[in-house]
Design a protein around this motif. Structure first.
Motif, mmCIF file in Angstrom:
data_model
loop_
_atom_site.group_PDB
_atom_site.id
_atom_site.type_symbol
_atom_site.label_atom_id
_atom_site.label_comp_id
_atom_site.label_asym_id
_atom_site.label_seq_id
_atom_site.Cartn_x
_atom_site.Cartn_y
_atom_site.Cartn_z
ATOM 1 N N ALA A 101 25.281 6.068 -12.130
ATOM 2 C CA ALA A 101 24.788 6.755 -10.804
ATOM 3 C C ALA A 101 24.601 5.385 -9.803
ATOM 4 N N VAL A 102 24.517 5.484 -8.653
ATOM 5 C CA VAL A 102 23.772 4.562 -7.586
ATOM 6 C C VAL A 102 22.522 4.846 -7.663
ATOM 7 N N TYR A 103 21.606 3.741 -7.750
ATOM 8 C CA TYR A 103 20.311 3.672 -7.795
ATOM 9 C C TYR A 103 19.855 3.284 -6.584
ATOM 10 N N TYR A 104 18.750 3.834 -5.962
ATOM 11 C CA TYR A 104 18.351 3.461 -4.868
ATOM 12 C C TYR A 104 16.728 3.225 -4.773
ATOM 13 N N CYS A 105 16.496 2.082 -4.321
ATOM 14 C CA CYS A 105 15.116 1.916 -4.067
ATOM 15 C C CYS A 105 14.562 2.569 -2.807
ATOM 16 N N THR A 106 13.257 3.125 -2.759
ATOM 17 C CA THR A 106 12.499 3.578 -1.591
ATOM 18 C C THR A 106 10.977 3.230 -1.483
ATOM 19 N N ALA A 107 10.659 3.510 -0.159
ATOM 20 C CA ALA A 107 9.135 3.423 0.012
ATOM 21 C C ALA A 107 8.695 4.278 0.756
ATOM 22 N N GLY A 108 7.448 4.737 0.572
ATOM 23 C CA GLY A 108 6.916 5.813 1.528
ATOM 24 C C GLY A 108 5.478 5.771 1.143
ATOM 25 N N PHE A 109 4.680 7.013 1.683
ATOM 26 C CA PHE A 109 3.458 7.249 1.470
ATOM 27 C C PHE A 109 3.224 8.855 0.775
ATOM 28 N N GLY A 110 4.187 9.297 0.590
ATOM 29 C CA GLY A 110 4.284 10.995 0.377
ATOM 30 C C GLY A 110 4.084 11.059 -1.129
ATOM 31 N N ARG A 111 4.574 12.389 -1.584
ATOM 32 C CA ARG A 111 4.743 12.829 -2.804
ATOM 33 C C ARG A 111 5.849 11.901 -3.778
ATOM 34 N N PRO A 112 5.402 11.475 -4.970
ATOM 35 C CA PRO A 112 6.350 10.476 -5.441
ATOM 36 C C PRO A 112 7.746 10.854 -5.898
ATOM 37 N N ARG A 113 7.709 12.029 -6.300
ATOM 38 C CA ARG A 113 8.989 12.667 -6.850
ATOM 39 C C ARG A 113 9.753 13.403 -5.718
ATOM 40 N N GLU A 114 9.232 13.400 -4.320
ATOM 41 C CA GLU A 114 10.043 14.239 -3.395
ATOM 42 C C GLU A 114 10.872 13.185 -2.276
ATOM 43 N N PRO A 115 12.182 13.074 -2.303
ATOM 44 C CA PRO A 115 12.818 12.069 -1.461
ATOM 45 C C PRO A 115 12.537 12.168 0.021
ATOM 46 N N ASN A 116 12.244 13.289 0.463
ATOM 47 C CA ASN A 116 12.084 13.374 1.891
ATOM 48 C C ASN A 116 10.800 12.810 2.408
ATOM 49 N N ASN B 132 3.247 -9.586 -8.791
ATOM 50 C CA ASN B 132 1.938 -9.645 -8.220
ATOM 51 C C ASN B 132 1.830 -9.718 -6.929
ATOM 52 N N PRO B 133 2.659 -10.300 -6.128
ATOM 53 C CA PRO B 133 2.516 -10.165 -4.521
ATOM 54 C C PRO B 133 3.010 -9.059 -4.024
ATOM 55 N N LYS B 134 3.301 -8.055 -4.854
ATOM 56 C CA LYS B 134 4.031 -6.776 -4.330
ATOM 57 C C LYS B 134 5.105 -6.979 -3.302
ATOM 58 N N THR B 135 5.823 -7.938 -3.785
ATOM 59 C CA THR B 135 7.178 -7.907 -3.066
ATOM 60 C C THR B 135 8.492 -7.395 -3.677
ATOM 61 N N ARG C 48 0.836 -1.088 -0.022
ATOM 62 C CA ARG C 48 -0.147 -0.035 0.023
ATOM 63 C C ARG C 48 0.791 1.171 0.090
ATOM 64 N N TYR C 49 2.246 1.341 -0.226
ATOM 65 C CA TYR C 49 3.162 2.192 -0.588
ATOM 66 C C TYR C 49 3.344 2.773 -1.655
ATOM 67 N N VAL C 50 3.928 3.849 -1.844
ATOM 68 C CA VAL C 50 4.639 4.306 -2.893
ATOM 69 C C VAL C 50 6.134 3.881 -3.046
ATOM 70 N N MET C 51 6.426 3.296 -4.109
ATOM 71 C CA MET C 51 7.641 2.772 -4.053
ATOM 72 C C MET C 51 8.388 3.408 -5.160
ATOM 73 N N ALA D 179 8.603 6.351 -10.194
ATOM 74 C CA ALA D 179 7.872 5.855 -8.850
ATOM 75 C C ALA D 179 6.711 5.211 -9.341
ATOM 76 N N MET D 180 6.000 4.229 -8.370
ATOM 77 C CA MET D 180 4.759 3.658 -8.675
ATOM 78 C C MET D 180 3.955 3.709 -7.341
ATOM 79 N N ASP D 181 2.688 3.893 -7.452
ATOM 80 C CA ASP D 181 1.934 3.790 -6.476
ATOM 81 C C ASP D 181 1.291 2.336 -6.539
ATOM 82 N N TRP D 182 1.581 1.392 -5.474
ATOM 83 C CA TRP D 182 0.993 0.084 -5.571
ATOM 84 C C TRP D 182 -0.313 0.033 -5.431
ATOM 85 N N ARG D 183 -1.032 1.092 -4.625
ATOM 86 C CA ARG D 183 -2.361 1.072 -4.440
ATOM 87 C C ARG D 183 -3.392 1.297 -5.748
#
Length: 120
Positions: free
Chosen positions: A90-105, A72-75, A29-32, A48-52
């Motif tokens: 570059a070094v590529y980082y994956c992230t997960a959160g609930f906020g604005r997709p383009r905002e790292p904070n 499909n299992p969203k894992t 249910r996160y944005v990743m 970014a992708m919003d799983w919801r």
């Protein structure tokens, strides 16, 4: 809890697929997303992708070349990178959160990063 992999050395015009495996909690249910940081530069948004609802977001610099998707299992989150350019190095980082997709904070969870090097 986020393990990124798939980086490596590739020639310009080539392709790579990055993976981000989630563990320890459910991120369904996160944005990743993916961010990247090149030497001497600030961390920048890639995609970014919003799983919801499955909505995706891309930086202009990668639109049409990169595709973000998940399983499909969203894992696991993926980033398919085609037509790679030296500027994609570059070094590529994956992230997960609930906020604005383009905002790292707005992201609460970060993987350790995987290095992508594109040679000319």
């Amino acid at each position: 809890q986020l393990q990124a992999s798939g980086g490596g050395l590739v020639q310009a015009g080539g392709s790579l697929r990055l993976s981000c495996a989630a563990s320890g909690r459910t991120f369904g249910r996160y944005v990743m997303g993916w961010f990247r940081q090149a030497p001497g530069k600030e961390r920048e948004f890639v995609a970014a992708m919003d799983w919801r609802d499955g909505k995706t977001y891309y930086a202009d610099s990668v639109k049409g070349r990169f595709t973000i998707f998940g399983n499909n299992p969203k894992t696991t989150l993926y980033l398919q990178m085609n037509s790679l350019k030296p500027d994609d190095t570059a070094v590529y980082y994956c992230t997960a959160g609930f906020g604005r997709p383009r905002e790292p904070n707005d992201y609460a969870y970060w993987g350790q990063g995987t290095l992508v090097t594109v040679s000319s």
